[in-house]
Design an enzyme around this catalytic site. Structure first.
Site, mmCIF file in Angstrom:
data_model
loop_
_atom_site.group_PDB
_atom_site.id
_atom_site.type_symbol
_atom_site.label_atom_id
_atom_site.label_comp_id
_atom_site.label_asym_id
_atom_site.label_seq_id
_atom_site.Cartn_x
_atom_site.Cartn_y
_atom_site.Cartn_z
ATOM 1 N N GLU A 34 0.837 -1.213 0.000
ATOM 2 C CA GLU A 34 0.000 0.000 0.000
ATOM 3 C C GLU A 34 0.867 1.257 0.000
ATOM 4 O OE1 GLU A 34 -3.281 -0.058 2.787
ATOM 5 O OE2 GLU A 34 -3.273 2.128 2.886
ATOM 6 N N LYS A 75 -6.998 -1.017 11.528
ATOM 7 C CA LYS A 75 -6.417 -1.426 10.236
ATOM 8 C C LYS A 75 -5.162 -0.597 9.963
ATOM 9 C CE LYS A 75 -5.982 -1.476 5.565
ATOM 10 N NZ LYS A 75 -5.123 -0.635 4.732
ATOM 11 N N ASP A 92 4.341 -14.686 11.387
ATOM 12 C CA ASP A 92 3.016 -15.086 10.919
ATOM 13 C C ASP A 92 2.018 -13.933 11.123
ATOM 14 O OD1 ASP A 92 0.492 -16.190 10.616
ATOM 15 O OD2 ASP A 92 0.966 -18.043 11.679
ATOM 16 N N HIS A 127 -2.187 10.633 -0.190
ATOM 17 C CA HIS A 127 -2.462 9.496 -1.067
ATOM 18 C C HIS A 127 -2.484 9.909 -2.524
ATOM 19 C CE1 HIS A 127 -4.387 6.283 1.709
ATOM 20 N NE2 HIS A 127 -3.178 6.621 2.062
HETATM 21 C C1 MEV Z 1 -5.493 3.206 5.303
HETATM 22 O O1 MEV Z 1 -4.840 2.028 4.895
HETATM 23 C C2 MEV Z 1 -5.455 3.316 6.803
HETATM 24 C C3 MEV Z 1 -6.245 4.466 7.402
HETATM 25 O O2 MEV Z 1 -7.589 4.429 6.924
HETATM 26 C C4 MEV Z 1 -6.192 4.304 8.876
HETATM 27 C C5 MEV Z 1 -7.103 5.238 9.651
HETATM 28 O O3 MEV Z 1 -8.119 5.666 9.111
HETATM 29 O O4 MEV Z 1 -6.752 5.515 10.814
HETATM 30 C C6 MEV Z 1 -5.670 5.793 6.965
#
Ligand code: MEV
Length: 463
Positions: free
Chosen positions: A87, A284, A300, A397
């Protein structure tokens, strides 16, 4: 059935045979596909053999970017941390957060506990108290009769820590567990734990079958299964940062004060703690950092993810794994995360790049690696939430997105420069970039171009 897509004895085919079968039966251009898949084979056949043998039915290698995050200061020691992730922006974000905190004392970490858990699940018909009464003997027997498996680990300071009987009959008739906890030193210890558990299951069954004081039914115990648990809430590490609010500096090109930032950051963390939708995305982001180091070190990541998410839901609601407090003018931000990882055994020593990753970080112990991984998770989380409460994440991004599209459309260096200026304040999409390049490439000299292009052309002409 004569279906060419169904195969028997596939695993016995040679690697080239497998590749040919796949290319011929699932693609319209088998020659090209076979050539492409082969082009990702390692140049050195000996090294390729190592990769082939990690898994089964291997036909090629799947590449992912291997990046590094420099300037990660943990407990006053500076690390360069390897990150494997596809990513865009993740490595850049972690690096930027690492630098930010380097200038403010760095990260602090502590390993809170390192216990791992395994379970023998079994059925037994009888009075649970009787079983509990036999536990001291069962414990002793398991310790003694698993010694051939545990002796080396014991020499390194690990082994079986505790054996408990858990009565689960209130949830399922006749269902009990032996809950065995382990210390596995620098190894993740999955094989060690599973071998010990399977042996413990045999010992338990045998022990019960030979108890003279039990009736026939009580002597029969059915082992359902024996397996480690990937839920390791007692294999826990904390990473934290702290500074005075005023030391945070300003954000959004000076438009946001440290106080406003700290307030919004703390609120964002509160939201991630109370709202599951947000918590999932928030965590995430943490795992963007965690997984990338876990993968780079040959650990792992499925186990780490499964455990982290279960831990995030430990009180019955899925919540943020990190926390923030702004109190008495001090900004504190921390992450508590269970991480069952290792620095010896498994892929850590077999994968040439995992080996290099560990070397790059000074060949850490498992405890040290837990600290490094948690730190990158926290750094990643800091960078993500910092963007969210200031500029939004799309700004960062979009730059990467734009570069990817420009690369795809084979833009020249000059066109890339033009595009960066043009899209500085515009939404980037594939169509918009393609149209922009078309215009740039076809516009006759002197034609009215969108203002930013003109500006750039004028500037470059003036140079
Ligand atoms: C993107 O991979 C992860 C984010 O969405 C995490 C977040 O929102 O804190 C930027």
């Amino acid at each position: 059935m004569n279906n060419p897509k169904i195969v028997s004895g596939f695993s016995k085919l040679s690697k080239r045979g497998k590749l040919r079968w796949l290319a011929e039966n699932f693609f319209n251009n088998p020659e090209e596909v076979a050539r492409e898949l082969k082009s990702f084979w390692y140049g050195d056949p000996q090294k390729q053999k190592i990769f082939d043998e990690f898994s089964e039915n291997t036909i090629s290698n799947y590449y992912l970017p291997y990046g590094i995050c420099p300037n990660v200061m943990i407990n006053n020691e500076v690390y360069c941390v390897p990150m494997v992730i596809e990513e865009s922006s993740v490595v850049a974000a972690a690096s930027s957060a690492a630098k930010f905190w380097l200038d403010r004392g760095g990260f602090k970490t502590e390993v809170i506990s390192t216990k791992k858990v395994g379970q023998v699940h079994f059925e037994w018909q009888g009075d649970g108290k009787k079983l509990q009464h036999l536990m001291p003997q069962i414990r002793q027997q398991i310790h003694a009769d698993t010694a051939h498996i545990t002796c080396n680990m014991k020499k390194r300071g690990g082994g079986i820590v505790d054996i408990k009987l858990v009565d689960m009959t209130h949830l399922e008739d006749n269902y009990y567990q032996l809950n065995i906890s382990f210390e596995t030193c620098d190894s993740m210890g999955a094989n060690f734990i599973n071998s010990t558990l399977e042996e413990a299951a045999r010992i338990l069954k045998n022990f019960m079958s030979t108890q003279a004081g039990l009736n026939q039914k009580e002597r029969e115990l059915t082992i359902i299964m024996a397996i480690l648990s990937n839920y390791t809430p007692e294999c826990l590490v904390r990473a934290s940062v702290e500074c005075k609010v005023e030391e945070l500096g300003t954000f959004s090109d000076g438009d946001m004060s440290a106080e406003t930032f700290a307030y919004k950051f703390e609120k964002a963390l509160k939201i991630a703690s109370i709202d599951t939708y947000r918590a999932t995305t928030h965590n995430k982001g943490i795992f963007n950092g965690i997984d990338s180091v876990v993968i780079a070190t040959g650990n792992d990541f499925r186990a780490v993810e499964a455990c982290g998410h279960a831990y995030a839901a430990r009180d019955g609601q899925y919540r943020s794994l990190s926390f923030c407090e702004v109190k008495d003018g001090v900004f504190s931000f921390w992450l508590d995360i269970p991480l069952a990882i290792g620095t010896v055994g498994g892929l850590t020593n077999l994968h040439p790049l995992a080996k290099r990753s560990l070397e790059m970080m000074g060949n850490p112990t498992a405890n040290e690696l837990m600290k490094i991984i948690a730190t990158v998770g926290l750094a990643q989380n800091f960078a993500a939430v910092r963007s969210l409460v200031t500029t939004g994440i799309q700004k960062g991004h979009m730059k990467m997105h734009l570069m990817n599209i420009l690369n795809h459309l084979e833009a020249t260096e000059k066109e890339v420069k033009e595009a960066i200026i043009y899209f500085a304040d515009k939404l980037v999409s594939f169509t918009a970039v393609r149209e922009f390049l078309q215009l740039l490439r076809t516009a006759p000299y002197g034609m009215q171009l969108p203002t930013p292009i003109l500006l750039y052309n004028e500037k470059s002409m003036r140079k």
